[in-house]
Design a protein around this motif. Structure first.
Motif, PDB file in Angstrom:
ATOM      1  N   GLY A 150       0.829  -1.211   0.000  1.00 53.58           N
ATOM      2  CA  GLY A 150       0.000   0.000   0.000  1.00 53.58           C
ATOM      3  C   GLY A 150       0.856   1.251   0.000  1.00 53.58           C
ATOM      4  N   ALA A 151       1.907   1.244   0.829  1.00 51.51           N
ATOM      5  CA  ALA A 151       2.807   2.405   0.871  1.00 51.51           C
ATOM      6  C   ALA A 151       3.514   2.578  -0.463  1.00 51.51           C
ATOM      7  CB  ALA A 151       3.817   2.244   1.998  1.00 51.51           C
ATOM      8  N   GLY A 152       3.917   1.480  -1.063  1.00 50.38           N
ATOM      9  CA  GLY A 152       4.585   1.541  -2.366  1.00 50.38           C
ATOM     10  C   GLY A 152       3.666   2.092  -3.442  1.00 50.38           C
ATOM     11  N   LEU A 153       2.398   1.660  -3.428  1.00 57.10           N
ATOM     12  CA  LEU A 153       1.424   2.174  -4.406  1.00 57.10           C
ATOM     13  C   LEU A 153       1.188   3.674  -4.208  1.00 57.10           C
ATOM     14  CD1 LEU A 153      -1.202  -0.736  -4.484  1.00 57.10           C
ATOM     15  CD2 LEU A 153       0.458  -0.118  -6.257  1.00 57.10           C
ATOM     16  N   ARG A 154       1.072   4.092  -2.942  1.00 54.74           N
ATOM     17  CA  ARG A 154       0.886   5.522  -2.680  1.00 54.74           C
ATOM     18  C   ARG A 154       2.106   6.321  -3.116  1.00 54.74           C
ATOM     19  NH1 ARG A 154      -1.378   3.253   1.817  1.00 54.74           N
ATOM     20  NH2 ARG A 154       0.452   3.656   3.121  1.00 54.74           N
TER      21      ARG A 154
ATOM     22  N   GLN B 133       2.098   6.561  -6.893  1.00 54.13           N
ATOM     23  CA  GLN B 133       1.106   7.537  -7.350  1.00 54.13           C
ATOM     24  C   GLN B 133       1.601   8.962  -7.106  1.00 54.13           C
ATOM     25  OE1 GLN B 133      -1.693   6.932  -9.129  1.00 54.13           O
ATOM     26  NE2 GLN B 133      -1.764   9.150  -9.341  1.00 54.13           N
ATOM     27  N   ALA B 134       2.213   9.184  -5.952  1.00 52.71           N
ATOM     28  CA  ALA B 134       2.763  10.508  -5.651  1.00 52.71           C
ATOM     29  C   ALA B 134       3.863  10.873  -6.643  1.00 52.71           C
ATOM     30  CB  ALA B 134       3.299  10.552  -4.217  1.00 52.71           C
ATOM     31  N   ALA B 135       4.696   9.898  -7.003  1.00 56.20           N
ATOM     32  CA  ALA B 135       5.757  10.143  -7.982  1.00 56.20           C
ATOM     33  C   ALA B 135       5.154  10.464  -9.348  1.00 56.20           C
ATOM     34  CB  ALA B 135       6.687   8.941  -8.071  1.00 56.20           C
ATOM     35  N   ARG B 136       4.077   9.736  -9.745  1.00 55.95           N
ATOM     36  CA  ARG B 136       3.414  10.023 -11.021  1.00 55.95           C
ATOM     37  C   ARG B 136       2.814  11.427 -11.010  1.00 55.95           C
ATOM     38  NH1 ARG B 136       2.078   4.506 -10.969  1.00 55.95           N
ATOM     39  NH2 ARG B 136       0.189   4.903  -9.770  1.00 55.95           N
ATOM     40  N   ASP B 137       2.168  11.791  -9.899  1.00 52.91           N
ATOM     41  CA  ASP B 137       1.573  13.125  -9.787  1.00 52.91           C
ATOM     42  C   ASP B 137       2.649  14.209  -9.874  1.00 52.91           C
ATOM     43  OD1 ASP B 137      -0.887  11.923  -9.532  1.00 52.91           O
ATOM     44  OD2 ASP B 137      -0.995  12.184  -7.344  1.00 52.91           O
ATOM     45  N   ALA B 138       3.753  13.988  -9.200  1.00 54.05           N
ATOM     46  CA  ALA B 138       4.855  14.961  -9.245  1.00 54.05           C
ATOM     47  C   ALA B 138       5.418  15.067 -10.658  1.00 54.05           C
ATOM     48  CB  ALA B 138       5.959  14.562  -8.264  1.00 54.05           C
TER      49      ALA B 138
END
Length: 154
Positions: A27-31, A34-39
């Motif tokens: 779950g932490a890895g997925l978050r 996603q944060a890296a994709r958003d950035a």
């Protein structure tokens, strides 16, 4: 409880602990992904906006250069026509060159510059005095400078 029971219980606890830890790590890895994709998306959008701004600036500079060139060609054409008329040594092409240059001013615009250019031509064709010709020339130059400055503020 026997040693086998304790071992099975410890093994079960280790497996359950690993599953729970793995689930939270996933779950932490997925978050984090996603944060890296958003950035990355925000960074890409910022880069695209920077490119857009640069291109708009370059387009504006090209438009300013084009207007200056058209206006300068008009001035040169009218003054060449004046010199040919007053000096009596024209080639006969001066009228055509002047009309083409005026057409460029009329197309490039704005209307105030085209009106001032037409006024300059009319003053010349009416054989007005030198001071009146100079006033018409100055009126054209003032309007041309306003038009170029107006593009520079875009």
């Amino acid at each position: 409880m026997s040693e086998w029971g304790i071992a099975l219980l410890a093994a079960g606890a280790a497996i359950v602990g690993s599953v729970v830890t793995g689930w939270y790590a996933r779950g932490a890895g997925l978050r984090q992904a996603q944060a890296a994709r958003d950035a990355a998306d925000r960074q890409a959008e910022a880069l695209l906006e920077s490119v857009r701004i640069t291109l708009r600036g370059a387009d504006g500079q090209r438009a300013i250069a084009l207007r200056r060139q058209v206006y300068a060609e008009f001035l040169c054409a009218v003054e060449a026509r004046l010199l040919a008329e007053r000096g009596g040594r024209g080639t006969g092409d001066e009228e055509l060159v002047m009309q083409r240059a005026y057409a460029g001013v009329a197309l490039e615009g704005p209307a105030e510059v085209a009106v001032a250019a037409k006024g300059f031509i009319d003053s010349m064709l009416r054989h007005e005095a030198l001071d009146q010709l100079q006033e018409a020339r100055t009126a054209f130059i003032v309007e041309a400078q306003r038009a170029v400055a107006g593009l520079g503020s875009l």
